[in-house]
Design a protein around this motif. Structure first.
Motif, PDB file in Angstrom:
ATOM      1  N   GLU A 107      -7.357  -9.792  11.181  1.00 48.40           N
ATOM      2  CA  GLU A 107      -5.916 -10.063  11.132  1.00 48.40           C
ATOM      3  C   GLU A 107      -5.355  -9.911   9.719  1.00 48.40           C
ATOM      4  O   GLU A 107      -4.159  -9.673   9.548  1.00 48.40           O
ATOM      5  CB  GLU A 107      -5.620 -11.491  11.606  1.00 48.40           C
ATOM      6  CG  GLU A 107      -5.840 -11.718  13.077  1.00 48.40           C
ATOM      7  CD  GLU A 107      -5.806 -13.203  13.433  1.00 48.40           C
ATOM      8  OE1 GLU A 107      -5.372 -14.017  12.582  1.00 48.40           O
ATOM      9  OE2 GLU A 107      -6.223 -13.544  14.542  1.00 48.40           O
ATOM     10  N   ASN A 108      -6.206 -10.062   8.730  1.00 46.70           N
ATOM     11  CA  ASN A 108      -5.773 -10.041   7.332  1.00 46.70           C
ATOM     12  C   ASN A 108      -6.387  -8.888   6.554  1.00 46.70           C
ATOM     13  O   ASN A 108      -6.576  -8.973   5.333  1.00 46.70           O
ATOM     14  CB  ASN A 108      -6.109 -11.387   6.673  1.00 46.70           C
ATOM     15  CG  ASN A 108      -5.293 -12.497   7.265  1.00 46.70           C
ATOM     16  OD1 ASN A 108      -4.142 -12.668   6.911  1.00 46.70           O
ATOM     17  ND2 ASN A 108      -5.868 -13.225   8.210  1.00 46.70           N
ATOM     18  N   ALA A 111      -4.440  -7.616   3.442  1.00 53.67           N
ATOM     19  CA  ALA A 111      -4.567  -8.512   2.284  1.00 53.67           C
ATOM     20  C   ALA A 111      -5.955  -8.377   1.659  1.00 53.67           C
ATOM     21  O   ALA A 111      -6.088  -8.367   0.428  1.00 53.67           O
ATOM     22  CB  ALA A 111      -4.309  -9.960   2.699  1.00 53.67           C
ATOM     23  N   VAL A 134      -2.261 -12.120  -1.442  1.00 53.72           N
ATOM     24  CA  VAL A 134      -2.524 -12.553  -0.069  1.00 53.72           C
ATOM     25  C   VAL A 134      -1.241 -13.000   0.623  1.00 53.72           C
ATOM     26  O   VAL A 134      -1.037 -12.743   1.803  1.00 53.72           O
ATOM     27  CB  VAL A 134      -3.588 -13.671  -0.045  1.00 53.72           C
ATOM     28  CG1 VAL A 134      -3.738 -14.266   1.332  1.00 53.72           C
ATOM     29  CG2 VAL A 134      -4.917 -13.129  -0.539  1.00 53.72           C
ATOM     30  N   ASP A 137       0.749 -18.111   2.617  1.00 51.66           N
ATOM     31  CA  ASP A 137      -0.204 -19.037   3.235  1.00 51.66           C
ATOM     32  C   ASP A 137      -1.213 -19.573   2.222  1.00 51.66           C
ATOM     33  O   ASP A 137      -1.554 -20.741   2.237  1.00 51.66           O
ATOM     34  CB  ASP A 137      -0.958 -18.365   4.382  1.00 51.66           C
ATOM     35  CG  ASP A 137      -0.066 -18.089   5.566  1.00 51.66           C
ATOM     36  OD1 ASP A 137       0.993 -18.742   5.677  1.00 51.66           O
ATOM     37  OD2 ASP A 137      -0.415 -17.221   6.373  1.00 51.66           O
ATOM     38  N   PRO A 144      -4.979 -17.800   5.588  1.00 55.37           N
ATOM     39  CA  PRO A 144      -4.001 -16.845   6.081  1.00 55.37           C
ATOM     40  C   PRO A 144      -4.232 -16.556   7.559  1.00 55.37           C
ATOM     41  O   PRO A 144      -5.366 -16.451   8.022  1.00 55.37           O
ATOM     42  CB  PRO A 144      -4.272 -15.587   5.244  1.00 55.37           C
ATOM     43  CG  PRO A 144      -5.001 -16.081   4.045  1.00 55.37           C
ATOM     44  CD  PRO A 144      -5.767 -17.301   4.489  1.00 55.37           C
ATOM     45  N   GLY A 145      -3.148 -16.450   8.317  1.00 59.28           N
ATOM     46  CA  GLY A 145      -3.263 -16.120   9.733  1.00 59.28           C
ATOM     47  C   GLY A 145      -3.629 -17.300  10.598  1.00 59.28           C
ATOM     48  O   GLY A 145      -3.802 -17.162  11.793  1.00 59.28           O
TER      49      GLY A 145
END
Length: 151
Positions: A107-108, A111, A134, A137, A144-145
């Motif tokens: 998902e990241n 980043a 990033v 978050d 994150p996510g």
């Protein structure tokens, strides 16, 4: 190697599971980028995989928070090799954490790529630089996510 300042025995199960995710995130990133984890993702007794395994063993065997319910097994007197049920529970918890880490890293991915490129160029990054790469978050201390934990 991942370094934490929070005392793990004081945490709730959700926080311990998050810690497992953090410890296994490097393996997840290696799988995403390289197609498979490297030996560097495991290895010696201070490796993230070793630490994740010990944490999963603590959760399952001596914290009373494992799938088996309220249970305490002396971690100094128990070996995963000698206890197949505990080994299976630890492996299952690690597999769930690894799947969550895979999802989080996927998902990241953008980043992750930005941080990797910046690290390649600068050789080291501080919190401010990583936060900028990033996103918001990370500034809040959340993964994150991932949705923030309820207050």
């Amino acid at each position: 190697m991942t370094i934490r300042t929070t005392s793990l025995p004081e945490l709730l199960l959700a926080a311990l599971d998050d810690e497992l995710l953090v410890l296994l995130a490097c393996r997840a990133a290696e799988r995403l980028v390289l197609g498979a984890p490297s030996a560097g993702a495991g290895g010696g007794p201070t490796s993230d995989l070793a630490r994740a395994t010990r944490l999963a063993m603590l959760i399952e065997g001596s914290s009373g928070l494992g799938e088996g319910g309220p249970l305490w097994i002396d971690p100094d007197a128990c070996s995963l090799a000698a206890d197949p049920d505990l080994k299976a529970a630890v492996q299952a918890r690690l597999a769930r954490a690894e799947a969550a880490a895979d999802d989080l890293v996927a998902e990241n991915c953008a980043a992750l790529e930005r941080v990797a490129q910046a690290l390649f160029a600068a050789r080291s990054l501080g919190r401010t630089e990583i936060t900028a790469l990033v996103g918001r978050d990370a500034a809040d201390g959340e993964l994150p996510g991932k949705a923030p934990a309820p207050a």
